[in-house]
Design a protein around this motif. Structure first.
Motif, PDB file in Angstrom:
ATOM      1  N   TRP A  14      25.968  37.984  55.799  1.00 63.23           N
ATOM      2  CA  TRP A  14      27.237  37.385  55.378  1.00 63.23           C
ATOM      3  C   TRP A  14      28.316  37.618  56.432  1.00 63.23           C
ATOM      4  O   TRP A  14      28.169  38.444  57.320  1.00 63.23           O
ATOM      5  CB  TRP A  14      27.672  37.948  54.026  1.00 63.23           C
ATOM      6  CG  TRP A  14      27.976  39.422  54.038  1.00 63.23           C
ATOM      7  CD1 TRP A  14      27.088  40.445  53.897  1.00 63.23           C
ATOM      8  CD2 TRP A  14      29.256  40.038  54.206  1.00 63.23           C
ATOM      9  NE1 TRP A  14      27.734  41.650  53.962  1.00 63.23           N
ATOM     10  CE2 TRP A  14      29.062  41.443  54.147  1.00 63.23           C
ATOM     11  CE3 TRP A  14      30.555  39.535  54.398  1.00 63.23           C
ATOM     12  CZ2 TRP A  14      30.119  42.340  54.284  1.00 63.23           C
ATOM     13  CZ3 TRP A  14      31.601  40.439  54.532  1.00 63.23           C
ATOM     14  CH2 TRP A  14      31.381  41.823  54.466  1.00 63.23           C
ATOM     15  N   ARG A  65      32.895  36.685  56.955  1.00 63.00           N
ATOM     16  CA  ARG A  65      34.108  36.016  56.507  1.00 63.00           C
ATOM     17  C   ARG A  65      34.286  34.804  57.406  1.00 63.00           C
ATOM     18  O   ARG A  65      34.222  34.927  58.637  1.00 63.00           O
ATOM     19  CB  ARG A  65      35.317  36.953  56.629  1.00 63.00           C
ATOM     20  CG  ARG A  65      35.255  38.111  55.658  1.00 63.00           C
ATOM     21  CD  ARG A  65      35.665  37.675  54.286  1.00 63.00           C
ATOM     22  NE  ARG A  65      35.446  38.725  53.285  1.00 63.00           N
ATOM     23  CZ  ARG A  65      35.479  38.482  51.985  1.00 63.00           C
ATOM     24  NH1 ARG A  65      35.678  37.268  51.536  1.00 63.00           N
ATOM     25  NH2 ARG A  65      35.278  39.452  51.125  1.00 63.00           N
ATOM     26  N   LEU A 104      34.057  34.158  51.987  1.00 61.68           N
ATOM     27  CA  LEU A 104      32.701  34.655  52.192  1.00 61.68           C
ATOM     28  C   LEU A 104      31.745  33.505  52.496  1.00 61.68           C
ATOM     29  O   LEU A 104      31.765  32.475  51.816  1.00 61.68           O
ATOM     30  CB  LEU A 104      32.232  35.381  50.924  1.00 61.68           C
ATOM     31  CG  LEU A 104      30.808  35.926  50.971  1.00 61.68           C
ATOM     32  CD1 LEU A 104      30.740  37.150  51.874  1.00 61.68           C
ATOM     33  CD2 LEU A 104      30.331  36.275  49.568  1.00 61.68           C
ATOM     34  N   GLY A 118      24.540  47.071  54.857  1.00 63.27           N
ATOM     35  CA  GLY A 118      25.335  47.608  53.764  1.00 63.27           C
ATOM     36  C   GLY A 118      24.434  47.993  52.609  1.00 63.27           C
ATOM     37  O   GLY A 118      23.399  48.642  52.798  1.00 63.27           O
ATOM     38  N   ALA A 136      22.160  43.920  52.035  1.00 63.42           N
ATOM     39  CA  ALA A 136      23.326  43.139  52.420  1.00 63.42           C
ATOM     40  C   ALA A 136      23.632  43.533  53.856  1.00 63.42           C
ATOM     41  O   ALA A 136      23.492  44.703  54.226  1.00 63.42           O
ATOM     42  CB  ALA A 136      24.512  43.482  51.515  1.00 63.42           C
ATOM     43  N   GLU A 163      26.457  42.533  57.178  1.00 62.80           N
ATOM     44  CA  GLU A 163      27.542  41.724  57.714  1.00 62.80           C
ATOM     45  C   GLU A 163      27.242  41.350  59.161  1.00 62.80           C
ATOM     46  O   GLU A 163      26.868  42.203  59.970  1.00 62.80           O
ATOM     47  CB  GLU A 163      28.863  42.491  57.650  1.00 62.80           C
ATOM     48  CG  GLU A 163      30.035  41.652  58.136  1.00 62.80           C
ATOM     49  CD  GLU A 163      31.377  42.352  58.019  1.00 62.80           C
ATOM     50  OE1 GLU A 163      32.393  41.705  58.275  1.00 62.80           O
ATOM     51  OE2 GLU A 163      31.406  43.555  57.672  1.00 62.80           O
ATOM     52  N   LEU A 212      29.273  43.423  46.960  1.00 59.89           N
ATOM     53  CA  LEU A 212      30.572  43.270  47.635  1.00 59.89           C
ATOM     54  C   LEU A 212      31.734  43.282  46.633  1.00 59.89           C
ATOM     55  O   LEU A 212      32.873  43.055  47.011  1.00 59.89           O
ATOM     56  CB  LEU A 212      30.612  41.992  48.460  1.00 59.89           C
ATOM     57  CG  LEU A 212      29.617  41.899  49.620  1.00 59.89           C
ATOM     58  CD1 LEU A 212      29.704  40.530  50.298  1.00 59.89           C
ATOM     59  CD2 LEU A 212      29.832  43.012  50.625  1.00 59.89           C
ATOM     60  N   HIS A 213      31.406  43.499  45.361  1.00 55.97           N
ATOM     61  CA  HIS A 213      32.396  43.529  44.284  1.00 55.97           C
ATOM     62  C   HIS A 213      33.150  42.211  44.167  1.00 55.97           C
ATOM     63  O   HIS A 213      34.353  42.183  43.917  1.00 55.97           O
ATOM     64  CB  HIS A 213      33.377  44.693  44.459  1.00 55.97           C
ATOM     65  CG  HIS A 213      32.678  46.013  44.637  1.00 55.97           C
ATOM     66  ND1 HIS A 213      31.976  46.604  43.609  1.00 55.97           N
ATOM     67  CD2 HIS A 213      32.540  46.812  45.709  1.00 55.97           C
ATOM     68  CE1 HIS A 213      31.444  47.734  44.047  1.00 55.97           C
ATOM     69  NE2 HIS A 213      31.771  47.874  45.317  1.00 55.97           N
TER      70      HIS A 213
END
Length: 140
Positions: A17, A19, A26, A71, A92, A94, A137-138
């Motif tokens: 993932w 930004r 996302l 992550g 996960a 980034e 990632l909440h």
């Protein structure tokens, strides 16, 4: 582990993932494999004795060209591939740096918002990983 058809194929991958560089939302990276004509998360078989997390990060680099910062651990998938049991460990991760160059295994990648990524994934089991990422990632 035994040798033969009952051996569990060990693999690992990431839900990659970032930004969006445009709007900051996302985005999830999906890879297209021409051999299977499918869209999936970057993943691959582990080398003998390879740590699953190290293998996941290696596969992301090989398939997408991106360096990933791992992550949260995501659910491990179990399914049959070519009649053999397969276990895929996921994290996960980034995307930190890099860029995609088409290769023999992956000819295209897409960066998609979660809903679009979920809809584009070929295998329904891969869609649960999008939800697991959002939870990690909440954002769920």
């Amino acid at each position: 582990m035994t040798q033969g058809n009952d051996t569990i194929v060990q693999a690992a991958g990431c839900v990659l993932w970032r930004r969006s560089p445009v709007h900051g939302e996302l985005e999830i990276c999906l890879v297209h494999r021409p051999k299977y004509d499918d869209w999936s998360h970057p993943k691959g078989k582990l080398k003998r004795g390879e740590d699953p997390l190290a293998g996941a990060i290696r596969e992301v680099a090989e398939e997408t060209g991106y360096t990933a910062a791992p992550g949260a651990r995501l659910p491990t998938m179990h399914y049959l591939a070519n009649g053999r049991p397969k276990q895929v460990h996921y994290w996960a991760a980034e995307a930190i740096s890099g860029g995609f160059t088409p290769n023999a295994e992956v000819d295209r990648i897409l960066w998609l918002p979660p809903t679009a990524a979920r809809n584009r994934l070929t295998q329904p089991r891969d869609r649960t990983l999008v939800d697991a990422l959002l939870t990690a990632l909440h954002l769920a």
